[in-house]
Structures are given as C-alpha cells and as structure tokens.
Design a protein around this motif. Sequence first.
Motif, PDB file in Angstrom:
ATOM      1  N   ASN A 134     -75.172 -52.986 119.417  1.00  0.00           N
ATOM      2  CA  ASN A 134     -76.320 -53.545 118.778  1.00  0.00           C
ATOM      3  C   ASN A 134     -76.482 -52.533 117.725  1.00  0.00           C
ATOM      4  OD1 ASN A 134     -78.666 -51.723 119.528  1.00  0.00           O
ATOM      5  ND2 ASN A 134     -77.732 -53.112 121.678  1.00  0.00           N
ATOM      6  N   TYR A 135     -76.827 -53.112 116.976  1.00  0.00           N
ATOM      7  CA  TYR A 135     -77.256 -53.070 115.010  1.00  0.00           C
ATOM      8  C   TYR A 135     -78.785 -52.955 114.958  1.00  0.00           C
ATOM      9  CZ  TYR A 135     -72.615 -52.310 114.432  1.00  0.00           C
ATOM     10  OH  TYR A 135     -70.782 -52.058 114.453  1.00  0.00           O
ATOM     11  N   THR A 136     -79.789 -52.163 114.611  1.00  0.00           N
ATOM     12  CA  THR A 136     -80.803 -52.081 114.281  1.00  0.00           C
ATOM     13  C   THR A 136     -81.259 -52.114 112.747  1.00  0.00           C
ATOM     14  OG1 THR A 136     -81.872 -50.579 116.150  1.00  0.00           O
ATOM     15  CG2 THR A 136     -83.251 -50.931 114.685  1.00  0.00           C
ATOM     16  N   VAL A 137     -81.761 -52.663 112.169  1.00  0.00           N
ATOM     17  CA  VAL A 137     -81.919 -52.355 110.010  1.00  0.00           C
ATOM     18  C   VAL A 137     -83.698 -52.579 109.918  1.00  0.00           C
ATOM     19  CG1 VAL A 137     -81.541 -53.736 107.924  1.00  0.00           C
ATOM     20  CG2 VAL A 137     -80.064 -54.123 109.663  1.00  0.00           C
ATOM     21  N   ASP A 138     -83.814 -51.365 108.913  1.00  0.00           N
ATOM     22  CA  ASP A 138     -85.213 -51.165 109.448  1.00  0.00           C
ATOM     23  C   ASP A 138     -86.149 -51.785 110.425  1.00  0.00           C
ATOM     24  OD1 ASP A 138     -84.271 -50.362 106.285  1.00  0.00           O
ATOM     25  OD2 ASP A 138     -84.879 -52.175 105.619  1.00  0.00           O
TER      26      ASP A 138
END
Length: 412
Positions: A134-138
């Motif tokens: 998964n990814y985290t953006v800000d």
Amino acid sequence: MSDIIVGLDVGTSAVRVAIGELTSDGKVEIIGLSSKKSQGLRNGAIVNLEAAGSIIKDAVDAAEQNAGFEVSSCVAAIGGPQIECLNSRGQAAVSKRGKANGEITRADVERVIENARSVPIAPDKEILHVIPKNYTVDQVVGIKDPINMMGVRLETEVHIVTASKTAIQNVRDCVNRAGYDLDRIMQKTLAAAQAVVHQDEMELGSILIDLGAGTTDVLVLHEGAPLVSFSLKNCGYYVTNDIAIVKGIPLAAAEEIKINDGCCFLDILDNPHDVAIPGVGGRPPELTSQTEICKIIQPRMEEIFLTVISEIRRRTDLTRLSGNIILTGGGAQMEGVLELAKDVFRTESVRLGIPESLGGIEEEYRKSEWATAIGLVISQKDSLVASAKSARRKNDGKPSAGLWQKLKKAFF
C-alpha cells in the motif's frame, strides 16, 4: 516462440511442466502437461544437479510432445527453507521537476519502491520479488495506486522475498543442463496464489498452504498483498516415514499405501477397507484396516496444521482472517484433509486450491498439485501482455508502463 509459456515446478516428489499458449485476445490456454517422478531433490532443494537436470529434460520433452510445440525457455518456481521474506517501508519526496504541481508520477512510485527495497540482506541471499502492499500520500494511508494524486510526500510498505543465491543458481544450472533457458524464477507459493486465490480472498485475508512432499510452504495474504511466507520441514515425507516405521515396511511401500489408502480424518471413515501390508525379509504379507492407517496419518497432519497456526501467530499480530484457508500441493489430495483442516483451524472456510479453467486440457490440470505450474504460466502471461501494451505505448509516443505496471501484472 514468444506466445508459448512454460511453467516448471520442480518439487521433491514430482517435476511438473505446464505449457500455455497466449491467444490473440490476451488469454492463455493450457496445451501441454507433464509430470515425472523427481530425482536429485531432497526437502525442496536440489542435491544432485545431473539427476535433477535429466528429469527436467524428460518432463519438458513429454510436455512438448503433448503440446505439439518445441520450447526453448521456461519460468521456474522455488520454495522451501531457501526462501525468506521481510516487510519494509520507504519514503520519498514527490518530485516537482518538469511539473507545474505536485502530481505523483510513475517515476515517483519507482523511486519510493527502490528506497523501500534498500534494506540489508544476507550476502548469500538475492531479492526475488518486491511487492508494494500500500501507499501513503501526505499521511493519507491505505492507497493502492497513488499515480496522478497530488502530494508532497510519498511512502510505501513492501513485501520483499529473498532466496538463497546457491539455490537460485542450482535451479538455473539444472534448467541449462536440460537444454533450456531460464526466463524467470518465482516464489512457489506466490505462483500458486496466481492460479487459485481470488481477489476478494486476498483482501479479506487468507492462508495458502502448499502440502508438499519435502516441505510445507505457507503464504499469508492480507489486504490484497502478501504479509508473510515461510516453510516447514514437517511435510508429506514425515507422513510416509511414520507409516514405514509403524508397519516396518520400506518407504516406497509406505508411500504407495499413503497415496492409495491414506485418510487423515477418522470421523469420515464410514466404511474402511482392508489394506495390504507387504512382507519384508521373508515375513509374510498381512492385512490391516484403513482405520489403523488413518490413526498413523492423522496425528502427523494435525501437527502440520498446528505448526502453521503457531508460526503465523509468532510472525504476525493477526488475530483473525476473514478469507479462506486454501490447500494446494499433492498432500491436499488426501482423503479427509479438508475436514481435518476445518477441525484444526476451527472454521468452515477451507477449500482446495484448484486452478481456474483456462481451456485446453483442463480436466488434467484442474487439481491442487498443478497450482504452482499453472500459476507460473499465468504470471508470465500477464507480464507478456503488459510488455505488449508497453510496446504499443512506446510506438504511440506515450509513456511506457514501467516498474509499477510490471509489479501489478506480475503478482496481483
């Protein structure tokens, strides 16, 4: 021949080869199969290069005759204790170079994945797979695809699979000795998951258990990606060995009894039949009951499943998975294995991992022991389709898919 794909599953008990043909509409059809009794392997590892290379050649030759095509290369699986995994995190600032805003591009994703994979690994290990979870953006978490989103900081969590360099080289040498090129090596359970695990099962959380002769390989999937994988020495060989010791017979005879008369759950034996025990060293043959054989097998199979539970608890903080327990490998064909797994895991959510219908000679490969070989073909099919799309984009003057697309296509 670029539209012919060969999946090679080199197991302790059998070498299985599946040949698939990529059709014009991007699908794959299984056109050739072959299974040969293994030589030169022990506990999932190659111990005799010449013997293993010879049986690989025999298996591929037989599959070629079955398919009516000659092949030059293959995709192979690797499993057992030579596989290790870890989870890692990486972060990167979103590049503004050449952009009017902070839109995340494929290059940003590639960079953050590269940062996540930059972890120390043992000098005798090689990275096989890096799979973004998964990814985290800000600080917005749980993003599956961040491309085209606006952001300043990008983070990712990845699952890294490593394998012994020696084991990888041994597989490559055996394939080369057989006269073929090795296109790619893939983790055994990841390949099997390609063939038998559904997307909703991956999201909900599922356990794939490959019941092999030389090892029991386990893959835990959660939120659409691998969480942990491991290998147990407790396996089908020990079931055979238990029968041989208790009944005082050779391993070959015990293996035959396990395959033909074995059952691992007493409660389903409504009409047990007699089982012939061969004589040894002048001792006359004797008859025993299927119930007695089951009493030998069931404790060992229970131990395997209990060890899987123990290892998952030790390696993760999961308390509950809402998907399924999926059984693959030759051991999954034993009578009573589903019922025993349901009893040990205390859930009805247990099923056999049967490869999906792909056309061709499907009645032969739609069995749990073919999950890895068919999964290898499917994984390579997706890579070929992705490469074709990438080439078309290049010809159209548009950006190619790059690493992100390859990872998505190659795994899930």
